[in-house]
Structures are given as C-alpha cells and as structure tokens.
Design a protein around this motif. Sequence first.
Motif, PDB file in Angstrom:
ATOM      1  N   MET A   1     -16.402   8.918   9.705  1.00  0.00           N
ATOM      2  CA  MET A   1     -16.047   7.610   9.208  1.00  0.00           C
ATOM      3  C   MET A   1     -15.008   6.989  10.130  1.00  0.00           C
ATOM      4  N   ASP A   2     -15.104   5.709  10.284  1.00  0.00           N
ATOM      5  CA  ASP A   2     -14.181   4.968  11.132  1.00  0.00           C
ATOM      6  C   ASP A   2     -12.820   4.843  10.435  1.00  0.00           C
ATOM      7  N   GLN A   3     -11.763   4.786  11.195  1.00  0.00           N
ATOM      8  CA  GLN A   3     -10.409   4.675  10.646  1.00  0.00           C
ATOM      9  C   GLN A   3     -10.227   3.377   9.862  1.00  0.00           C
ATOM     10  N   LYS A   4     -10.923   2.317  10.293  1.00  0.00           N
ATOM     11  CA  LYS A   4     -10.838   1.028   9.606  1.00  0.00           C
ATOM     12  C   LYS A   4     -11.389   1.138   8.187  1.00  0.00           C
ATOM     13  N   VAL A   5     -12.465   1.878   8.019  1.00  0.00           N
ATOM     14  CA  VAL A   5     -13.074   2.066   6.697  1.00  0.00           C
ATOM     15  C   VAL A   5     -12.159   2.899   5.817  1.00  0.00           C
ATOM     16  N   ILE A   6     -11.579   3.936   6.365  1.00  0.00           N
ATOM     17  CA  ILE A   6     -10.677   4.796   5.590  1.00  0.00           C
ATOM     18  C   ILE A   6      -9.446   4.014   5.147  1.00  0.00           C
ATOM     19  N   ASP A   7      -8.894   3.196   6.042  1.00  0.00           N
ATOM     20  CA  ASP A   7      -7.749   2.366   5.681  1.00  0.00           C
ATOM     21  C   ASP A   7      -8.091   1.379   4.572  1.00  0.00           C
ATOM     22  N   PHE A   8      -9.282   0.788   4.660  1.00  0.00           N
ATOM     23  CA  PHE A   8      -9.706  -0.154   3.620  1.00  0.00           C
ATOM     24  C   PHE A   8      -9.869   0.549   2.279  1.00  0.00           C
ATOM     25  N   ILE A   9     -10.460   1.731   2.283  1.00  0.00           N
ATOM     26  CA  ILE A   9     -10.654   2.482   1.038  1.00  0.00           C
ATOM     27  C   ILE A   9      -9.306   2.857   0.423  1.00  0.00           C
ATOM     28  N   LEU A  10      -8.371   3.288   1.244  1.00  0.00           N
ATOM     29  CA  LEU A  10      -7.042   3.624   0.740  1.00  0.00           C
ATOM     30  C   LEU A  10      -6.316   2.401   0.195  1.00  0.00           C
ATOM     31  N   GLN A  11      -6.459   1.274   0.879  1.00  0.00           N
ATOM     32  CA  GLN A  11      -5.827   0.045   0.411  1.00  0.00           C
ATOM     33  C   GLN A  11      -6.409  -0.397  -0.925  1.00  0.00           C
ATOM     34  N   VAL A  12      -7.727  -0.362  -1.051  1.00  0.00           N
ATOM     35  CA  VAL A  12      -8.372  -0.765  -2.302  1.00  0.00           C
ATOM     36  C   VAL A  12      -7.981   0.185  -3.439  1.00  0.00           C
ATOM     37  N   THR A  13      -7.918   1.476  -3.151  1.00  0.00           N
ATOM     38  CA  THR A  13      -7.538   2.445  -4.171  1.00  0.00           C
ATOM     39  C   THR A  13      -6.107   2.219  -4.626  1.00  0.00           C
ATOM     40  N   ASN A  14      -5.194   2.050  -3.676  1.00  0.00           N
ATOM     41  CA  ASN A  14      -3.794   1.824  -4.039  1.00  0.00           C
ATOM     42  C   ASN A  14      -3.615   0.524  -4.814  1.00  0.00           C
ATOM     43  N   GLN A  15      -4.226  -0.538  -4.323  1.00  0.00           N
ATOM     44  CA  GLN A  15      -4.120  -1.819  -5.010  1.00  0.00           C
ATOM     45  C   GLN A  15      -4.788  -1.771  -6.386  1.00  0.00           C
ATOM     46  N   GLY A  16      -5.910  -1.068  -6.494  1.00  0.00           N
ATOM     47  CA  GLY A  16      -6.600  -0.952  -7.778  1.00  0.00           C
ATOM     48  C   GLY A  16      -5.755  -0.238  -8.818  1.00  0.00           C
ATOM     49  N   LEU A  17      -5.090   0.836  -8.407  1.00  0.00           N
ATOM     50  CA  LEU A  17      -4.208   1.544  -9.338  1.00  0.00           C
ATOM     51  C   LEU A  17      -3.020   0.693  -9.739  1.00  0.00           C
ATOM     52  N   LEU A  18      -2.449  -0.020  -8.789  1.00  0.00           N
ATOM     53  CA  LEU A  18      -1.319  -0.893  -9.091  1.00  0.00           C
ATOM     54  C   LEU A  18      -1.730  -2.033 -10.020  1.00  0.00           C
ATOM     55  N   VAL A  19      -2.869  -2.632  -9.768  1.00  0.00           N
ATOM     56  CA  VAL A  19      -3.362  -3.717 -10.633  1.00  0.00           C
ATOM     57  C   VAL A  19      -3.633  -3.189 -12.041  1.00  0.00           C
ATOM     58  N   THR A  20      -4.182  -1.997 -12.148  1.00  0.00           N
ATOM     59  CA  THR A  20      -4.442  -1.398 -13.461  1.00  0.00           C
ATOM     60  C   THR A  20      -3.155  -1.203 -14.235  1.00  0.00           C
ATOM     61  N   ILE A  21      -2.126  -0.706 -13.570  1.00  0.00           N
ATOM     62  CA  ILE A  21      -0.835  -0.490 -14.241  1.00  0.00           C
ATOM     63  C   ILE A  21      -0.229  -1.823 -14.665  1.00  0.00           C
ATOM     64  N   ILE A  22      -0.305  -2.827 -13.804  1.00  0.00           N
ATOM     65  CA  ILE A  22       0.287  -4.130 -14.126  1.00  0.00           C
ATOM     66  C   ILE A  22      -0.461  -4.802 -15.273  1.00  0.00           C
ATOM     67  N   VAL A  23      -1.781  -4.716 -15.277  1.00  0.00           N
ATOM     68  CA  VAL A  23      -2.568  -5.379 -16.320  1.00  0.00           C
ATOM     69  C   VAL A  23      -2.434  -4.661 -17.667  1.00  0.00           C
ATOM     70  N   CYS A  24      -2.406  -3.340 -17.653  1.00  0.00           N
ATOM     71  CA  CYS A  24      -2.354  -2.582 -18.903  1.00  0.00           C
ATOM     72  C   CYS A  24      -0.939  -2.382 -19.430  1.00  0.00           C
ATOM     73  N   GLY A  25       0.048  -2.562 -18.581  1.00  0.00           N
ATOM     74  CA  GLY A  25       1.424  -2.268 -18.959  1.00  0.00           C
ATOM     75  C   GLY A  25       1.977  -3.084 -20.114  1.00  0.00           C
ATOM     76  N   PRO A  26       1.968  -4.417 -20.035  1.00  0.00           N
ATOM     77  CA  PRO A  26       2.593  -5.207 -21.106  1.00  0.00           C
ATOM     78  C   PRO A  26       2.004  -4.972 -22.502  1.00  0.00           C
ATOM     79  N   PRO A  27       0.672  -4.965 -22.684  1.00  0.00           N
ATOM     80  CA  PRO A  27       0.167  -4.704 -24.040  1.00  0.00           C
ATOM     81  C   PRO A  27       0.530  -3.309 -24.557  1.00  0.00           C
ATOM     82  N   ILE A  28       0.529  -2.315 -23.679  1.00  0.00           N
ATOM     83  CA  ILE A  28       0.851  -0.956 -24.116  1.00  0.00           C
ATOM     84  C   ILE A  28       2.316  -0.849 -24.511  1.00  0.00           C
ATOM     85  N   VAL A  29       3.196  -1.434 -23.699  1.00  0.00           N
ATOM     86  CA  VAL A  29       4.625  -1.375 -24.010  1.00  0.00           C
ATOM     87  C   VAL A  29       4.924  -2.119 -25.308  1.00  0.00           C
ATOM     88  N   LEU A  30       4.346  -3.306 -25.476  1.00  0.00           N
ATOM     89  CA  LEU A  30       4.564  -4.050 -26.719  1.00  0.00           C
ATOM     90  C   LEU A  30       4.003  -3.305 -27.925  1.00  0.00           C
TER      91      LEU A  30
END
Length: 92
Positions: A1-30
Amino acid sequence: MDQKVIDFILQVTNQGLLVTIIVCGPPIVLSMIVGLMISIFQAVTQIQEQSLTFVPKMIVIFGALAALMPILGALLMRFAQMCFEGFPTAIY
C-alpha cells in the motif's frame, strides 16, 4: 500500500473517532446528570418508579439533540466532505 493511502486511512480513522466522541458526548453527559438527579430524588423520596427515570432522560436527550443539531450536523458534513474529497486523491 502507498504511504498516501495509509495516511488517509489513519486521518479518517482519527477524525471519525473524534467526531463520534463530539457528537455523542453532550447527550450522554446530560443523560448522566439527569439520571443522577433522578436517582437522588428517588433515594430521598423512596419512589421506585421505572418510568420516572426513563422519560426525563429521553426528553433531555431529544432536547439536546434538537438544540445541538445545527452544530453537530455541520461537523458531520465537514467530516463527510473530507472523506469524499480525500478518497480519490488517496487512490490515484
């Protein structure tokens, strides 16, 4: 696999986890805060009704989602846009 593809996959994974925490956080805390207040109320009054815990939590969760929907929707749209724009460049 090309390094560009691996970097993109890591970026999407990191951003996806962060977005999940941000979206789910306020309703769960409340929901946790409301649940704690209701459990303290039940302990003081010794009322053990199951619907007393369920209904207020659902109202708070739906209210929080309705109030925060423009912000959370914009965040999800930016994430989806990042994924769709980065996918072709990662493949070629």
